[in-house]
Design a protein around this motif. Structure first.
Motif, PDB file in Angstrom:
ATOM      1  N   GLU A  21      53.412 109.352  51.419  1.00 13.31           N
ATOM      2  CA  GLU A  21      53.045 109.855  50.099  1.00 13.31           C
ATOM      3  C   GLU A  21      52.679 111.347  50.180  1.00 13.31           C
ATOM      4  OE1 GLU A  21      53.496 108.326  47.304  1.00 13.31           O
ATOM      5  OE2 GLU A  21      53.988 106.347  48.111  1.00 13.31           O
ATOM      6  N   PRO A  22      52.695 112.039  49.011  1.00 12.85           N
ATOM      7  CA  PRO A  22      52.558 113.506  49.021  1.00 12.85           C
ATOM      8  C   PRO A  22      51.395 114.046  49.836  1.00 12.85           C
ATOM      9  CG  PRO A  22      53.010 112.743  46.798  1.00 12.85           C
ATOM     10  CD  PRO A  22      52.921 111.524  47.658  1.00 12.85           C
ATOM     11  N   ARG A  23      50.233 113.376  49.802  1.00 13.59           N
ATOM     12  CA  ARG A  23      49.082 113.944  50.486  1.00 13.59           C
ATOM     13  C   ARG A  23      48.974 113.502  51.940  1.00 13.59           C
ATOM     14  NH1 ARG A  23      44.694 115.794  47.248  1.00 13.59           N
ATOM     15  NH2 ARG A  23      43.242 114.631  48.543  1.00 13.59           N
ATOM     16  N   ASP A  24      49.895 112.660  52.394  1.00 13.87           N
ATOM     17  CA  ASP A  24      49.895 112.252  53.807  1.00 13.87           C
ATOM     18  C   ASP A  24      50.377 113.394  54.692  1.00 13.87           C
ATOM     19  OD1 ASP A  24      49.130 109.734  53.054  1.00 13.87           O
ATOM     20  OD2 ASP A  24      51.154 108.881  53.110  1.00 13.87           O
ATOM     21  N   TRP A  25      49.898 113.391  55.939  1.00 16.85           N
ATOM     22  CA  TRP A  25      50.419 114.367  56.896  1.00 16.85           C
ATOM     23  C   TRP A  25      51.894 114.061  57.154  1.00 16.85           C
ATOM     24  CZ3 TRP A  25      52.976 114.512  61.487  1.00 16.85           C
ATOM     25  CH2 TRP A  25      53.004 115.754  62.138  1.00 16.85           C
ATOM     26  N   MET A  26      52.717 115.107  57.260  1.00 18.28           N
ATOM     27  CA  MET A  26      54.132 114.902  57.622  1.00 18.28           C
ATOM     28  C   MET A  26      54.627 116.090  58.437  1.00 18.28           C
ATOM     29  SD  MET A  26      55.822 115.474  53.840  1.00 18.28           S
ATOM     30  CE  MET A  26      54.544 114.701  52.868  1.00 18.28           C
ATOM     31  N   PRO A  27      55.588 115.861  59.351  1.00 23.62           N
ATOM     32  CA  PRO A  27      56.119 116.975  60.144  1.00 23.62           C
ATOM     33  C   PRO A  27      56.843 117.971  59.242  1.00 23.62           C
ATOM     34  CG  PRO A  27      56.935 114.846  60.975  1.00 23.62           C
ATOM     35  CD  PRO A  27      56.237 114.576  59.695  1.00 23.62           C
ATOM     36  N   ASP A  28      56.852 119.236  59.649  1.00 22.30           N
ATOM     37  CA  ASP A  28      57.489 120.276  58.840  1.00 22.30           C
ATOM     38  C   ASP A  28      58.962 120.005  58.557  1.00 22.30           C
ATOM     39  OD1 ASP A  28      55.226 121.695  58.532  1.00 22.30           O
ATOM     40  OD2 ASP A  28      55.626 123.120  60.162  1.00 22.30           O
ATOM     41  N   ASP A  29      59.678 119.488  59.588  1.00 27.06           N
ATOM     42  CA  ASP A  29      61.118 119.318  59.344  1.00 27.06           C
ATOM     43  C   ASP A  29      61.397 118.125  58.423  1.00 27.06           C
ATOM     44  OD1 ASP A  29      60.323 117.714  61.375  1.00 27.06           O
ATOM     45  OD2 ASP A  29      61.969 118.171  62.743  1.00 27.06           O
ATOM     46  N   TYR A  30      60.472 117.163  58.381  1.00 27.25           N
ATOM     47  CA  TYR A  30      60.587 116.067  57.397  1.00 27.25           C
ATOM     48  C   TYR A  30      60.451 116.652  55.990  1.00 27.25           C
ATOM     49  CZ  TYR A  30      59.319 111.651  54.997  1.00 27.25           C
ATOM     50  OH  TYR A  30      59.270 110.560  54.150  1.00 27.25           O
ATOM     51  N   LYS A  32      60.874 119.777  55.039  1.00 28.51           N
ATOM     52  CA  LYS A  32      61.987 120.690  54.733  1.00 28.51           C
ATOM     53  C   LYS A  32      63.253 119.928  54.376  1.00 28.51           C
ATOM     54  CE  LYS A  32      60.928 124.634  57.467  1.00 28.51           C
ATOM     55  NZ  LYS A  32      61.003 124.948  58.885  1.00 28.51           N
ATOM     56  N   THR A  33      63.536 118.889  55.170  1.00 28.07           N
ATOM     57  CA  THR A  33      64.744 118.098  54.910  1.00 28.07           C
ATOM     58  C   THR A  33      64.676 117.454  53.534  1.00 28.07           C
ATOM     59  OG1 THR A  33      64.936 117.622  57.253  1.00 28.07           O
ATOM     60  CG2 THR A  33      66.160 116.190  55.790  1.00 28.07           C
ATOM     61  N   LEU A  34      63.496 116.921  53.200  1.00 24.01           N
ATOM     62  CA  LEU A  34      63.351 116.277  51.897  1.00 24.01           C
ATOM     63  C   LEU A  34      63.485 117.277  50.760  1.00 24.01           C
ATOM     64  CD1 LEU A  34      60.415 113.779  52.424  1.00 24.01           C
ATOM     65  CD2 LEU A  34      62.696 113.194  51.610  1.00 24.01           C
ATOM     66  N   ILE A  35      62.853 118.426  50.895  1.00 25.89           N
ATOM     67  CA  ILE A  35      62.959 119.440  49.831  1.00 25.89           C
ATOM     68  C   ILE A  35      64.422 119.798  49.626  1.00 25.89           C
ATOM     69  CG2 ILE A  35      62.486 121.851  49.227  1.00 25.89           C
ATOM     70  CD1 ILE A  35      59.696 121.533  50.360  1.00 25.89           C
ATOM     71  N   ARG A  36      65.139 119.993  50.745  1.00 24.60           N
ATOM     72  CA  ARG A  36      66.550 120.350  50.628  1.00 24.60           C
ATOM     73  C   ARG A  36      67.316 119.225  49.928  1.00 24.60           C
ATOM     74  NH1 ARG A  36      68.506 119.997  55.600  1.00 24.60           N
ATOM     75  NH2 ARG A  36      69.574 118.125  54.954  1.00 24.60           N
ATOM     76  N   GLN A  37      67.142 118.016  50.407  1.00 27.81           N
ATOM     77  CA  GLN A  37      67.935 116.917  49.864  1.00 27.81           C
ATOM     78  C   GLN A  37      67.580 116.599  48.402  1.00 27.81           C
ATOM     79  OE1 GLN A  37      68.518 113.456  52.346  1.00 27.81           O
ATOM     80  NE2 GLN A  37      68.867 112.117  50.586  1.00 27.81           N
ATOM     81  N   GLU A  87      58.731 118.646  43.780  1.00 27.35           N
ATOM     82  CA  GLU A  87      57.542 119.488  43.608  1.00 27.35           C
ATOM     83  C   GLU A  87      56.321 118.926  44.343  1.00 27.35           C
ATOM     84  OE1 GLU A  87      58.549 119.980  39.178  1.00 27.35           O
ATOM     85  OE2 GLU A  87      56.908 121.371  39.498  1.00 27.35           O
ATOM     86  N   THR A  88      56.300 117.591  44.534  1.00 28.35           N
ATOM     87  CA  THR A  88      55.156 117.008  45.251  1.00 28.35           C
ATOM     88  C   THR A  88      55.140 117.445  46.715  1.00 28.35           C
ATOM     89  OG1 THR A  88      56.364 115.015  45.918  1.00 28.35           O
ATOM     90  CG2 THR A  88      55.193 114.919  43.817  1.00 28.35           C
ATOM     91  N   LEU A  89      56.233 118.069  47.170  1.00 30.02           N
ATOM     92  CA  LEU A  89      56.297 118.526  48.568  1.00 30.02           C
ATOM     93  C   LEU A  89      55.885 119.983  48.699  1.00 30.02           C
ATOM     94  CD1 LEU A  89      59.634 116.721  49.283  1.00 30.02           C
ATOM     95  CD2 LEU A  89      57.523 116.299  50.568  1.00 30.02           C
ATOM     96  N   GLY A  90      55.516 120.605  47.570  1.00 28.06           N
ATOM     97  CA  GLY A  90      54.964 121.955  47.652  1.00 28.06           C
ATOM     98  C   GLY A  90      55.912 123.080  47.275  1.00 28.06           C
ATOM     99  N   ARG A 215      64.166 107.835  58.342  1.00 30.43           N
ATOM    100  CA  ARG A 215      64.425 106.827  57.305  1.00 30.43           C
ATOM    101  C   ARG A 215      64.571 107.440  55.920  1.00 30.43           C
ATOM    102  NH1 ARG A 215      63.913 101.998  59.868  1.00 30.43           N
ATOM    103  NH2 ARG A 215      62.413 101.903  61.553  1.00 30.43           N
ATOM    104  N   ILE A 216      65.038 108.684  55.862  1.00 27.75           N
ATOM    105  CA  ILE A 216      65.377 109.271  54.556  1.00 27.75           C
ATOM    106  C   ILE A 216      66.719 108.665  54.150  1.00 27.75           C
ATOM    107  CG2 ILE A 216      65.956 111.388  53.317  1.00 27.75           C
ATOM    108  CD1 ILE A 216      64.087 112.870  55.328  1.00 27.75           C
ATOM    109  N   LYS A 217      67.649 108.677  55.089  1.00 29.17           N
ATOM    110  CA  LYS A 217      68.932 107.998  54.888  1.00 29.17           C
ATOM    111  C   LYS A 217      68.887 106.653  55.586  1.00 29.17           C
ATOM    112  CE  LYS A 217      72.971 110.230  55.262  1.00 29.17           C
ATOM    113  NZ  LYS A 217      73.972 111.325  55.380  1.00 29.17           N
ATOM    114  N   ARG A 218      69.524 105.649  55.009  1.00 30.94           N
ATOM    115  CA  ARG A 218      69.529 104.329  55.638  1.00 30.94           C
ATOM    116  C   ARG A 218      70.915 103.960  56.164  1.00 30.94           C
ATOM    117  NH1 ARG A 218      64.064 102.440  54.547  1.00 30.94           N
ATOM    118  NH2 ARG A 218      64.810 100.958  56.065  1.00 30.94           N
ATOM    119  N   PHE A 219      71.944 104.626  55.666  1.00 30.94           N
ATOM    120  CA  PHE A 219      73.315 104.389  56.144  1.00 30.94           C
ATOM    121  C   PHE A 219      73.980 105.729  56.397  1.00 30.94           C
ATOM    122  CE2 PHE A 219      72.292 100.760  53.400  1.00 30.94           C
ATOM    123  CZ  PHE A 219      72.569  99.700  54.253  1.00 30.94           C
ATOM    124  N   THR A 220      74.958 105.767  57.293  1.00 36.07           N
ATOM    125  CA  THR A 220      75.641 107.031  57.559  1.00 36.07           C
ATOM    126  C   THR A 220      76.686 107.303  56.465  1.00 36.07           C
ATOM    127  OG1 THR A 220      77.489 106.126  58.820  1.00 36.07           O
ATOM    128  CG2 THR A 220      75.436 106.532  60.030  1.00 36.07           C
TER     129      THR A 220
END
Lengths: 316, 100
Positions: A21-30, A32-37, A87-90, A215-220
């Protein structure tokens, strides 16, 4: 707590299939990838309104016009759900628009193809929305909560988009010789761009590995593409139309259809901005944004003035 | 803040809560941007109730929402952790006992 322990907490959640969830700690590349996608997904919805908007005033009946209008309005709504999830990702809405307008952020290349006949409204609903649904259904279980919830909403609404498209195709395919030709021509032009919508092949998809791990994508890309080809070829039979791929063949051993070679040169050319309508689409978005600036400013000024007036009244 | 910077700013963010039918709670549906409450309400109708999803809408400017810190979740909810006697199933009663 150390970064390692934060990271462990994050990975534990992923392993347990819990959402981040938005306020949870997450790695930077997670992040960034989400913002991009997510932002590119949102841009695709908004730019995706343009090719169909082209036909609203020329729909062949009031029924078709009302349906197309509702579909395009839904796409606007889907863009808005997705922008707020991002937007919840900043990142701010304006930053995302800026990235779209400067070409830094991409949107789905499919919308850089022109819609030259009414049959294209059928082919887009059936194939383009069909491919989008194939992509989006697994995203309802993506690991980032706000994205997953937005996708649940999108998927619920999207089903009518595909059905109305198939209905248009079916009507044309069962119509006069000329209408049937029009339907076949639309299928010929939209088939390959639609199966390219799943993105580059797995061995050439730089972001896939990380997205699967998070686990952003579940299938290739290739798994989803195959699934789409399998179901769509069957649907084409009902229309009595022909898939424009001479190498298409049922493979008994794999239990899937084999399909011909995808023209990746075309794919990359369109991604890089050299598709038939890239300039036109981007120009339309930029113009709308710039021409709307005074409206946005006026609405803010009006709201500000009312606030000041009511606080003056309270003070008096 | 000068008038100029106010006008150049993004419209504020609002949280939207929708009552899906009479008798139910309002539930968070999502968020949107709007210049004021009235516009937020109208946008919420267009964005979140295109298919009769609601009979009532609340909008709250997001900056007024205070959220708990997920990092403190353990200590925050710890007091309730060892009090299973707050649940009816904690009590061991004979099967023949009825209407309870």
């Amino acid at each position: 707590m150390t970064v390692q322990s934060f990271e462990k907490g994050f990975n534990d959640k992923l392993d347990k299939e819990l959402t981040i969830e938005p306020r949870d700690w997450m790695p930077d590349d997670y992040r960034k990838t989400l913002i991009r996608q997510i932002s590119q997904h949102a841009h695709s919805e908004i730019v995706g309104m343009l090719p169909e908007g082209n036909w609203i005033t020329r729909a062949p009946s009031l029924r078709r016009k009302a349906v197309l209008l509702a579909k395009v309005q839904d796409e606007g709504g889907h863009g808005l759900y997705l922008y707020s999830a991002a937007e919840t990702l900043g990142i701010t809405r304006d930053e995302m628009f800026d990235q779209l307008h400067t070409g830094k952020a991409k949107y789905s290349s499919i919308f850089n193809y022109p819609t030259t006949t009414w049959a294209d409204m059928g082919a887009i609903g059936w194939l383009v929305d069909g491919a989008a649904i194939m992509n989006q259904v697994p995203l309802c279980r993506t690991s980032y909560g706000p994205y997953a919830r937005a996708m649940v909403r999108v998927c619920k609404e999207e089903s009518f988009h595909q059905r109305q498209g198939f209905e248009i195709m079916l009507t044309l395919a069962k119509g006069t010789e000329q209408q049937k030709k029009m339907a076949q021509d639309a299928l010929n032009r939209w088939w390959w761009p639609s199966i390219m919508m799943f993105g580059p092949a797995d061995d050439n998809s730089p972001n896939s590995e990380m997205s699967m791990r998070y686990r952003i994508k579940r299938f290739t890309n290739d798994e989803l593409r195959q699934k789409f080809v399998d179901v769509t070829v069957e649907q084409t039979r009902i229309l009595g139309l022909e898939v424009p791929d001479k190498d298409l063949k049922w493979n008994e051993e794999r239990g899937h259809y084999d399909y011909g070679k995808i023209n990746w040169d075309e794919f990359w050319a369109v991604v890089k901005g050299n598709g038939p309508c890239n300039k036109e689409r981007l120009e339309a978005r930029k113009t709308a944004w710039e021409n709307g600036a005074w409206v946005r400013d006026a609405a803010m000024a009006h709201s500000q003035k009312r606030k000041e007036r009511s606080s003056k009244k309270e003070a008096a | 803040m000068s008038q100029q910077t106010v006008n150049k700013a993004e419209w504020p963010l609002w949280e939207v809560f929708i009552r899906s039918k009479a008798g139910l709670d309002h539930k968070h549906a999502g968020s949107l941007h709007a210049a004021d409450a009235q516009m937020a309400m109208e946008n919420a109708r267009d964005v979140y109730t295109r298919r009769m999803e609601g009979v009532s809408i609340w909008v709250v400017e997001s900056k007024y929402v205070h959220a708990s810190d997920p990092g403190e979740a353990d200590s925050m909810y710890e007091p309730a952790n060892d009090k299973i006697y707050r649940h009816p199933t904690f009590y061991d009663l004979p099967d023949e006992l009825k209407h309870m």
